[in-house]
Design a protein around this motif. Structure first.
Motif, PDB file in Angstrom:
ATOM      1  N   ASP A 179       0.836  -1.192   0.000  1.00  0.00           N
ATOM      2  CA  ASP A 179       0.000   0.000   0.000  1.00  0.00           C
ATOM      3  C   ASP A 179       0.877   1.251   0.000  1.00  0.00           C
ATOM      4  OD1 ASP A 179      -2.793   1.273   0.575  1.00  0.00           O
ATOM      5  OD2 ASP A 179      -1.460   2.128   2.095  1.00  0.00           O
ATOM      6  N   ARG A 180       0.611   2.164  -0.931  1.00  0.00           N
ATOM      7  CA  ARG A 180       1.460   3.352  -1.050  1.00  0.00           C
ATOM      8  C   ARG A 180       1.416   4.223   0.204  1.00  0.00           C
ATOM      9  NH1 ARG A 180       0.872   8.585  -1.802  1.00  0.00           N
ATOM     10  NH2 ARG A 180      -1.376   8.286  -1.865  1.00  0.00           N
ATOM     11  N   ALA A 181       0.212   4.545   0.679  1.00  0.00           N
ATOM     12  CA  ALA A 181       0.086   5.437   1.831  1.00  0.00           C
ATOM     13  C   ALA A 181       0.748   4.841   3.065  1.00  0.00           C
ATOM     14  CB  ALA A 181      -1.383   5.749   2.106  1.00  0.00           C
ATOM     15  N   ALA A 182       0.556   3.543   3.284  1.00  0.00           N
ATOM     16  CA  ALA A 182       1.165   2.892   4.440  1.00  0.00           C
ATOM     17  C   ALA A 182       2.686   2.877   4.315  1.00  0.00           C
ATOM     18  CB  ALA A 182       0.628   1.465   4.579  1.00  0.00           C
ATOM     19  N   THR A 183       3.168   2.626   3.105  1.00  0.00           N
ATOM     20  CA  THR A 183       4.616   2.613   2.884  1.00  0.00           C
ATOM     21  C   THR A 183       5.207   3.990   3.108  1.00  0.00           C
ATOM     22  OG1 THR A 183       4.400   0.814   1.288  1.00  0.00           O
ATOM     23  CG2 THR A 183       6.425   2.103   1.214  1.00  0.00           C
ATOM     24  N   PHE A 184       4.556   5.015   2.580  1.00  0.00           N
ATOM     25  CA  PHE A 184       5.079   6.373   2.737  1.00  0.00           C
ATOM     26  C   PHE A 184       5.069   6.800   4.205  1.00  0.00           C
ATOM     27  CE2 PHE A 184       4.451   8.300  -1.789  1.00  0.00           C
ATOM     28  CZ  PHE A 184       5.210   7.262  -2.314  1.00  0.00           C
TER      29      PHE A 184
END
Length: 247
Positions: A179-184
């Protein structure tokens, strides 16, 4: 400008998104090389003037230009044909947020070539384990392969800035699993205190140092490692771990 157009490796079918066209120097170089240019300009006076400049200088290509008077950081859509390439001399104070916003907003962008401050160029293209590697490096790598594409001295600009510039090229590739948001969110936490090992740096993100260690070990990452050692794939794998059960 000719060097930028050449380095961008554009095709006659490309639709280019340009941000911050200003007086139109790069726009005039792009129009003969592509099918269409959509230029996003925040200054209403420059946005009004650009179509007239193009009509005066290259009238046969005027229909290839669409000008959008807007803040590139706030746009939610781009009119006209979907852009396939981002080619821009980005405003230096917002270069990274604009680049990341447009890459997320426009999945049709297959590649980008942006002119940014030299220091920012170094950070965007830095590989893991280097001093310049940080939040911009990891987040840009989420979207594609990033590399330095050349240096540009300050004397080619008017007015002349107090910094040198650099070209950064990005070629889109599928993001890592996750997940992009979780990774960021993990990336932001890891580099907020970059001198600390990840067990300590991620304590607030995970809930405690022990919870951070548990998630790091679940991802196969040494808790003593610093964030600058992890690739974007490592961060995505860490973000995907299950939160540790609190006692």
């Amino acid at each position: 400008m000719r060097r930028i157009v050449r380095t961008a490796e554009l095709t006659p079918d490309d639709v280019v998104l340009e941000v911050g066209p200003g007086l139109g120097s790069l726009t005039l170089g792009l129009l003969p090389a592509v099918a269409h240019v959509t230029a996003v300009e925040i200054d209403p006076r420059l946005a009004e003037r650009l179509p007239r400049t193009v009509a005066e200088r290259v009238p046969a290509l005027a229909d290839r230009l669409t000008v959008v008077q807007a803040d590139a950081l706030r746009i939610l859509e781009v009119p006209g044909p979907p852009p396939t390439a981002l080619v821009a001399n980005l405003p230096y104070n917002v270069a990274v947020p604009v680049l990341l916003h447009l890459l997320e907003l426009l999945p049709t962008l297959r590649r980008a070539l942006v002119l940014v401050q030299a220091e920012v160029a170094e950070r965007l293209a830095a590989p893991p384990g280097t001093a310049a590697y940080g939040v911009p490096s990891v987040k840009a790598a989420w979207y594609g392969e990033v590399r330095r594409a050349g240096n540009v001295g300050r004397r080619v600009f008017w007015p002349e800035p107090n910094v040198d510039s650099g070209l950064v090229a990005l070629v889109r590739r599928p993001p890592p699993p996750g997940d992009r948001a979780a990774t960021f969110a993990v990336v932001d936490a890891a580099f907020a205190t970059r001198r600390k090992g990840l067990r300590a740096a991620l304590a607030r993100w995970a809930g405690s140092p022990a919870a951070a260690e548990a998630r790091l070990r679940a991802a196969g990452i040494d808790p003593a490692t610093r964030g600058e050692r992890l690739s974007v794939t490592d961060f995505a794998r860490l973000a995907a771990t299950e939160p540790a059960q609190q006692a």
